[in-house]
Design an enzyme around this catalytic site. Structure first.
Site, short mmCIF file in Angstrom:
data_model
loop_
_atom_site.label_atom_id
_atom_site.label_comp_id
_atom_site.label_asym_id
_atom_site.label_seq_id
_atom_site.Cartn_x
_atom_site.Cartn_y
_atom_site.Cartn_z
N LYS A 13 0.84 -1.22 0.00
CA LYS A 13 0.00 0.00 0.00
C LYS A 13 0.87 1.26 0.00
CE LYS A 13 -2.18 -0.90 3.90
NZ LYS A 13 -1.49 -2.16 4.32
N ARG A 127 12.33 -5.64 5.14
CA ARG A 127 12.28 -4.30 4.53
C ARG A 127 12.92 -3.22 5.41
NH1 ARG A 127 5.71 -2.96 4.58
NH2 ARG A 127 5.58 -2.57 6.82
N ARG A 161 11.51 -0.31 10.70
CA ARG A 161 10.42 -0.07 11.64
C ARG A 161 10.51 -1.05 12.81
NH1 ARG A 161 4.90 0.36 8.30
NH2 ARG A 161 4.22 -0.67 10.20
N ARG A 172 0.01 -8.56 13.65
CA ARG A 172 -0.60 -7.59 12.73
C ARG A 172 -1.52 -8.29 11.72
NH1 ARG A 172 4.76 -4.71 10.95
NH2 ARG A 172 3.47 -3.49 9.52
P1 AMP Z 1 1.09 0.73 9.31
O1 AMP Z 1 2.23 1.66 9.14
O2 AMP Z 1 -0.10 1.13 8.49
O3 AMP Z 1 1.46 -0.71 9.11
O4 AMP Z 1 0.62 0.88 10.84
C1 AMP Z 1 1.49 0.56 11.91
C2 AMP Z 1 0.68 0.39 13.19
O5 AMP Z 1 0.02 1.63 13.51
C3 AMP Z 1 -0.43 -0.64 13.12
O6 AMP Z 1 0.04 -1.96 13.37
C4 AMP Z 1 -1.37 -0.13 14.22
O7 AMP Z 1 -0.88 -0.44 15.51
C5 AMP Z 1 -1.28 1.39 14.04
N1 AMP Z 1 -2.28 1.91 13.08
C6 AMP Z 1 -2.04 2.51 11.88
N2 AMP Z 1 -3.18 2.87 11.29
C7 AMP Z 1 -4.18 2.48 12.11
C8 AMP Z 1 -5.60 2.54 12.05
N3 AMP Z 1 -6.24 3.08 10.99
N4 AMP Z 1 -6.29 2.03 13.10
C9 AMP Z 1 -5.68 1.50 14.19
N5 AMP Z 1 -4.36 1.39 14.29
C10 AMP Z 1 -3.59 1.87 13.28
#
Ligand code: AMP
Length: 222
Positions: A13, A127, A161, A172
């Protein structure tokens, strides 16, 4: 043009959102990036979110929705936005519909990147990215041309990360299937929902998305 990219962690994404930003002049809104910035700045939101993110669980809807509210109508979104990592629950999808309604905006397309769970852990665990320009790399599939030097900006700083490790990825994926996958039928029922093969090479995924966007059905039968 206002878009949502859906798919599990590691589906691509973020990579596709960055390419679409350039192609269409619209702005990527990544709630994960916004949260990481809050954590780095040590804000109250960051303090609440840090441990939750490290565990691989989702941050509570109220926090995310409040954080996003003013973002959609920011001046950098005048030409449109690509939501990356939001919504992740049905209440977030419903809150987004309300926010869009209030702002007189609508979604042009919701695109799901379809991927095999089995491939995701390897994709994510390897990554890393350039700390200066954000260019993405992978230990096995996309190393820097000169080791230790970013191909794009020449920086020597790279970051991984904290949640891109095998244990957290497993959590996740559980959160994705339990809490996020139910929004797929929500959007399918609204129409303007499209699926693209996220296992294809990166450029092919972008091309598929471009085809979807070039052939969007007219709104309201017009
Ligand atoms: P991402 O970078 O999108 O993989 O997000 C990393 C982490 O941030 C996720 O595993 C969640 O803990 C939190 N997070 C990001 N976006 C959301 C969302 N829309 N709702 C809830 N938690 C989120």
């Amino acid at each position: 043009m206002n878009l949502i990219l859906l798919g599990p962690p590691g589906a691509g994404k973020g990579t596709q959102a960055k390419l679409l930003e350039t192609l269409y002049g619209i702005t990527q809104i990544a709630t994960g990036d916004m949260l990481r910035a809050e954590v780095k700045a040590g804000t109250p939101i960051g303090k609440q979110a840090q441990a939750i993110m490290a565990s691989g669980a989702l941050v509570p809807d109220e926090i995310i929705i409040a954080m996003l509210r003013s973002r959609l109508t920011g001046p950098d979104c005048a030409a449109g936005f690509i939501l990356d990592g939001f919504p992740r629950t049905v209440p977030q999808a419903e809150a987004l519909d309300q926010m869009l309604d209030q702002a007189g905006l609508s979604l042009d397309a919701v695109i799901e990147l379809k991927v095999d769970d089995a491939a995701l852990t390897d994709r994510i665990a390897g990554r890393f990215s350039c700390a200066q320009c954000g260019a993405g790399y992978h230990d096995e599939w996309k190393t820097a041309l000169v080791p230790g030097v970013c191909d794009v900006c020449g920086s020597h700083d790279f970051v991984r990360r904290a949640d891109d490790n095998r244990e957290t990825v497993a959590a996740r994926l559980v959160a994705y299937h339990a809490q996020t996958a139910p929004i797929l039928p929500y959007y399918a029922a609204q129409g303007r929902f499209f699926q693209v093969d996220g296992m294809a090479p990166m450029a092919d995924v972008t091309r598929e998305i471009e085809i979807v966007l070039a052939t969007l059905p007219p709104r309201d039968g017009k």
